[in-house]
Every structure is written in C-alpha cells, then in structure tokens.
Write a protein that holds these residues in place. Structure first.
Motif, PDB file in Angstrom:
ATOM      1  N   ASP A   1      -1.459 -22.999  19.686  1.00 30.53           N
ATOM      2  CA  ASP A   1      -0.618 -23.647  20.700  1.00 30.53           C
ATOM      3  C   ASP A   1      -1.454 -24.111  21.895  1.00 30.53           C
ATOM      4  O   ASP A   1      -1.201 -25.181  22.451  1.00 30.53           O
ATOM      5  N   PHE A   2      -2.468 -23.301  22.268  1.00 29.08           N
ATOM      6  CA  PHE A   2      -3.409 -23.760  23.307  1.00 29.08           C
ATOM      7  C   PHE A   2      -3.939 -25.131  22.925  1.00 29.08           C
ATOM      8  O   PHE A   2      -3.931 -26.080  23.690  1.00 29.08           O
ATOM      9  N   ASP A   3      -4.408 -25.214  21.667  1.00 30.82           N
ATOM     10  CA  ASP A   3      -5.043 -26.438  21.183  1.00 30.82           C
ATOM     11  C   ASP A   3      -4.077 -27.620  21.242  1.00 30.82           C
ATOM     12  O   ASP A   3      -4.433 -28.707  21.682  1.00 30.82           O
ATOM     13  N   ALA A   4      -2.831 -27.364  20.820  1.00 33.36           N
ATOM     14  CA  ALA A   4      -1.825 -28.435  20.797  1.00 33.36           C
ATOM     15  C   ALA A   4      -1.571 -28.982  22.202  1.00 33.36           C
ATOM     16  O   ALA A   4      -1.211 -30.146  22.359  1.00 33.36           O
ATOM     17  N   TYR A   5      -1.751 -28.153  23.208  1.00 33.69           N
ATOM     18  CA  TYR A   5      -1.502 -28.580  24.589  1.00 33.69           C
ATOM     19  C   TYR A   5      -2.779 -28.941  25.350  1.00 33.69           C
ATOM     20  O   TYR A   5      -2.767 -29.062  26.574  1.00 33.69           O
ATOM     21  N   GLY A   6      -3.918 -29.072  24.605  1.00 33.95           N
ATOM     22  CA  GLY A   6      -5.175 -29.445  25.274  1.00 33.95           C
ATOM     23  C   GLY A   6      -5.717 -28.343  26.151  1.00 33.95           C
ATOM     24  O   GLY A   6      -6.215 -28.597  27.245  1.00 33.95           O
ATOM     25  N   LEU A   7      -5.618 -27.103  25.669  1.00 32.93           N
ATOM     26  CA  LEU A   7      -6.080 -25.952  26.455  1.00 32.93           C
ATOM     27  C   LEU A   7      -7.078 -25.135  25.646  1.00 32.93           C
ATOM     28  O   LEU A   7      -7.029 -25.119  24.417  1.00 32.93           O
TER      29      LEU A   7
END
Ligand code: 1HN
Length: 361
Positions: A15-21
């Motif tokens: 989910d981090f990745d999906a939000y650019g985090l």
C-alpha cells in the motif's frame, strides 16, 4: 525472507508503494551511510588509448553545428550509461583537425581546457582570441560565448573539464547557439584578457568590482612552471612554501577575489619530486588528475595504478589517495571542492566528526 514476512506488513508495504511512499526503516543504511559510498569508482584512462581513438574520430566524424564538439567523454565505469567522470565532473578529450572550426555557443556550465601537448588552436571567448599551448589552462566560465579554430595544418587534442554532471543533477542547464560562422579567426600571441589581467598583483582601476568567475582567460605554463620551481628551490634553501615535503602545488585563482578560478571547479598544478610521496588522505570531494609530465603511482583505496604522461585518473569522494613520484611528477588536478566548501560539506579524514569529535563547520 519475504515468505516469512507478516502478511499484514507485506500488505502495508504494497500500500505504501501504491501511494508513492517508502518506509525509512528498510533503507536507512543506504540513505545515511557512515561515510560517503560513491557509485563512481577510482579509474585510470591511458593517454595513448584515448588519443589514438580521438585521432580515429578525427578521420571519421566531422565537427560542426549540432554536435558542436568532437569531444570524447571519460565515462566512469561505476556510473554506467553516463558520460560523467565523477557525480559532479565531466572530463573529455577534444580533437580539432587542421583548419577545423568548432562553432560558437554558450552554456551555463563552467568549462576549462588544459593542454597536455601541442599548440595551434585559438579558443575565442566572448570575442577574445586566446592561444592554446602546452601546459596552459584556458577558462570558459559559464555563459561565455566560445568557439575554437585551428588555422594550422596540424591537429590538436586537449583535456576539457566541465561541471555538467552537477548542473544536470541541479537542473540548472541552459544552452544557446551562436552565429553559424566564427568571424574572428585572429591569432594573437596574447589575449585581451591577459593584457588587462595577466600581470601579477596588478589590477586595472577601471575594473574594481569583484567577479564570481575569473576574467583571466589563460594561465600560462611559463608562470605555473616558475611558481612550482620556486617552491622547490625555497624548500632546498630551508624556507617555507611547499605543500608538503617534496611536493609543490599551486591553485589557479580568480584575480579579483583570490577564490578558485571557476566557481564550481578547483584547478591546480602539483609537482612531486622523484622519490617523494604525498601521503594517504581522504576528502569529501571528487577529483580528476592528469599526468602532465613524468611517471609514478596512484594508490587508490590501496589499489596501485601506474601512471605516465597524459594518463587521467578519477578519484571519487572519500577514496584513500596516496601518490608516489617515480621520476619528477607534474600533475594537473581539477575537483568539485569549491562547491563542497561553499555548502560546508567539505570534510577530510582528519576532520570527519564521527571519528574526531570535531564539529561540522
Ligand atoms: C563544450 O562546449 C566544449 O566548448 C567541450 O569545447 C565539451 C561537452 C559538453 C557540452 C559542451 C567546448 C563539451 C561542451
């Protein structure tokens, strides 16, 4: 590892990745190593190899508008795909054949030329024709118009240095073409810049405002050589002046401020006596060296690199450097030190606060 990871944690990372985090805790060591970990590697280019290839390029590749320069970049193998010698410095060998002209342009990047051998090319900087001869340092400060012409029947090759990688990292690149033809093909012995600025300690009263870039377009070998010779003579006579025992060094400076000749690039000439050694040190700046005369050894992180006339060596940040002169060794060096110093990022192994308790300046 991934198989054992808590599925909730795995989902969190997704989910981090999906939000650019990205979480810091998995990357801290890469982001903040204890000392610099450059991707650039210590490396040596042999002059004969570069020069032979430059001659072949001279036969095959015309020089003119568009490509602008027949310059061959010394590309650090640790920075694959990039024409960069270090993360901040660009080094190249440029070749101009008989009666060729490199067209006029200007760019925000600062540049210089250093002449290992030969003569016969004039670089025209803001309309001022500057002769290029063996041992000379010629400046093309950022945004100065410049083109080169070779009115002789002999080719000439030289070393170019620029701050292109710094400029591209900072997105500060600007470029403009000049006129299609180089109108000024004059060949004066002395440029107007040298006539105005080239007498030691003397400043024209018409130009008392300090300039961030040196107005002196050429630093001549006869002066550099005389300064290095004098330092070693003074050492023989028991006086001060050398950089370290058996090691004379000068820095090319802006006569209006005493600072480095170019705002982003340090330029120096070193002379190490036969048998003398410049002892091990490290610094948070990167350099490129060219052997002007003589031979010796660069020990870079303990790796021995034999060097001879014209060879170019790149020294990334925090590389341990030791230099041994076999015969008398003359070395030209350029580096990104002015940038590091201005930003208070310049440290050496003697001032590294993690090992010395010293404060960051
Ligand atoms: C440039 O303008 C010169 O003026 C040399 O001789 C090398 C490399 C990249 C971009 C511009 C020159 C260069 C350059």
């Amino acid at each position: 590892m991934t198989a054992e990871i808590d599925p909730q944690l795995a989902q969190l990372y997704k989910d981090f990745d999906a939000y650019g985090l990205l979480p810091l805790w998995t990357q801290r060591e890469d982001l903040m190593p204890a000392v610099p970990q450059p991707a650039a590697v210590p490396y040596r280019w042999r002059w004969k190899e570069i020069h032979d290839l430059a001659v072949r390029a001279g036969d095959l590749v015309p020089v003119g508008r568009g490509g602008e320069r027949r310059a061959i970049s010394l590309a650090n193998p640790g920075l694959p795909g990039l024409p960069h010698a270090t993360p901040t410095l660009w080094a190249a060998v440029q070749y101009l054949g008989p009666n060729e002209v490199a067209p006029v342009h200007r760019h925000a990047q600062n540049a210089f030329r250093f002449v290992l051998e030969g003569d016969g090319v004039w670089t025209v900087v803001n309309g001022d024709s500057v002769a290029m001869r063996r041992g000379d340092l010629l400046l093309t400060p950022g945004w100065a118009w410049h083109g080169h012409h070779n009115p002789t029947d002999r080719p000439m090759a030289w070393l170019d240095g620029l701050d292109i990688p710094l400029s591209s990292a900072l997105n500060t690149e600007f470029f403009q073409f000049g006129p299609a033809t180089l109108d000024d093909r004059s060949t004066p012995e002395r440029s107007r810049a040298e006539r105005l600025w080239g007498q030691p300690g003397l400043r024209p009263v018409s130009a008392l405002t300090d300039l961030p870039k040196s107005p002196l377009a050429a630093y001549r070998w006869e002066h550099t050589d005389a300064a290095l010779t004098a330092q070693l003579e003074l050492e023989d006579e028991g006086h001060e002046g050398v950089a370290s025992p058996g090691h004379a060094a000068i820095r090319f400076t802006n006569p209006t401020t005493g600072d480095d000749a170019l705002p982003t690039i340090r330029t120096e000439m070193h002379r190490i006596r036969a048998g003398a050694v410049v002892p091990e040190s490290r610094e948070s700046a990167s350099s490129v060296w060219q052997v002007f005369e003589g031979d010796g050894v660069f020990l870079l992180n303990g790796e021995r690199l034999e060097v001879g006339r014209g060879d170019v060596v790149t020294v990334p940040s925090w590389t341990e450097v030791r230099i041994e002169a076999r015969g008398d060794l003359d070395l030209f060096r350029f580096g990104d030190h002015p940038v590091m110093e201005r930003l208070h990022l310049y440290l050496t192994d003697r001032t590294n606060p993690a090992t010395t308790e010293g404060p960051l300046r």
